[in-house]
Design a protein around this motif. Sequence first.
Motif, PDB file in Angstrom:
ATOM      1  N   UNK A  30       0.787  -1.218   0.000  1.00  0.00           N
ATOM      2  CA  UNK A  30       0.000   0.000   0.000  1.00  0.00           C
ATOM      3  C   UNK A  30       0.825   1.278   0.000  1.00  0.00           C
ATOM      4  N   UNK A  31       2.137   1.199   0.217  1.00  0.00           N
ATOM      5  CA  UNK A  31       3.016   2.370   0.243  1.00  0.00           C
ATOM      6  C   UNK A  31       3.874   2.370  -1.023  1.00  0.00           C
ATOM      7  N   UNK A  32       3.891   3.522  -1.719  1.00  0.00           N
ATOM      8  CA  UNK A  32       4.698   3.644  -2.935  1.00  0.00           C
ATOM      9  C   UNK A  32       5.621   4.838  -2.827  1.00  0.00           C
ATOM     10  N   UNK A  33       6.812   4.701  -3.342  1.00  0.00           N
ATOM     11  CA  UNK A  33       7.748   5.812  -3.494  1.00  0.00           C
ATOM     12  C   UNK A  33       8.098   6.538  -2.213  1.00  0.00           C
ATOM     13  N   UNK A  34       8.365   5.824  -1.136  1.00  0.00           N
ATOM     14  CA  UNK A  34       8.715   6.487   0.117  1.00  0.00           C
ATOM     15  C   UNK A  34      10.124   7.035   0.031  1.00  0.00           C
ATOM     16  N   UNK A  46       9.220  13.157   5.166  1.00  0.00           N
ATOM     17  CA  UNK A  46       8.965  11.872   4.515  1.00  0.00           C
ATOM     18  C   UNK A  46       7.891  12.087   3.463  1.00  0.00           C
ATOM     19  N   UNK A  47       8.180  11.663   2.255  1.00  0.00           N
ATOM     20  CA  UNK A  47       7.247  11.815   1.145  1.00  0.00           C
ATOM     21  C   UNK A  47       6.914  10.419   0.620  1.00  0.00           C
ATOM     22  N   UNK A  48       5.603  10.115   0.522  1.00  0.00           N
ATOM     23  CA  UNK A  48       5.187   8.815  -0.008  1.00  0.00           C
ATOM     24  C   UNK A  48       3.760   8.911  -0.501  1.00  0.00           C
ATOM     25  N   UNK A  49       3.361   7.925  -1.289  1.00  0.00           N
ATOM     26  CA  UNK A  49       1.969   7.845  -1.714  1.00  0.00           C
ATOM     27  C   UNK A  49       1.371   6.578  -1.121  1.00  0.00           C
ATOM     28  N   UNK A  50       0.118   6.671  -0.796  1.00  0.00           N
ATOM     29  CA  UNK A  50      -0.587   5.579  -0.144  1.00  0.00           C
ATOM     30  C   UNK A  50      -1.717   5.120  -1.051  1.00  0.00           C
ATOM     31  N   UNK A  51      -1.741   3.828  -1.368  1.00  0.00           N
ATOM     32  CA  UNK A  51      -2.812   3.270  -2.192  1.00  0.00           C
ATOM     33  C   UNK A  51      -3.940   2.810  -1.287  1.00  0.00           C
TER      34      UNK A  51
END
Length: 164
Positions: A30-34, A46-51
């Motif tokens: 569920x976590x992308x590109x952290x 901290x930068x990330x995208x959450x699906x």
Amino acid sequence: MNTNFLQQHVNEPTRGNNILDLVMTATDLSINGLEVTDKIGDHQMIDFSLEVQDPNTRTQHKQVLYNKRANFELMKEELGSYNYEVLMNNKNAEEYYMILKDKIATATDHHIPRKRIRPTNNPPWFSQEIKRLINARQHSYRRLKRYQTKPHRLEHIHACRAVK
């Protein structure tokens, strides 16, 4: 964290040489590109995208075993017809388990029909009993608003307590 089935995604220091900021999920999908990026004060950002799954998407119908129509007598007969001494000769526990699992799965497919069930958007804890109690509470509320008598008020109070 692994004993609680959680995964920590931040592996770089976020303040000095320490990892102070946590991003934990039940799965790593569920976590992308952290990324640990620019500094804000004495912390790294901290930068990330959450699906996340859209809660309005409905899943397909599921096939489940329909035990009410199962023919357990024939299933018992089929499972009893195997010569387990021959099947299990010179097998270790893992092989024994796999053979037994396969025979039970085959008998289940032959003698327990499946039915399609419609998916619901209700959470798993929302049972038929809870739904019935909520409907009874709403019904008692409508009667209370219509008649406004003491027995109807008591009925509504009992219905509200039953839902809790």
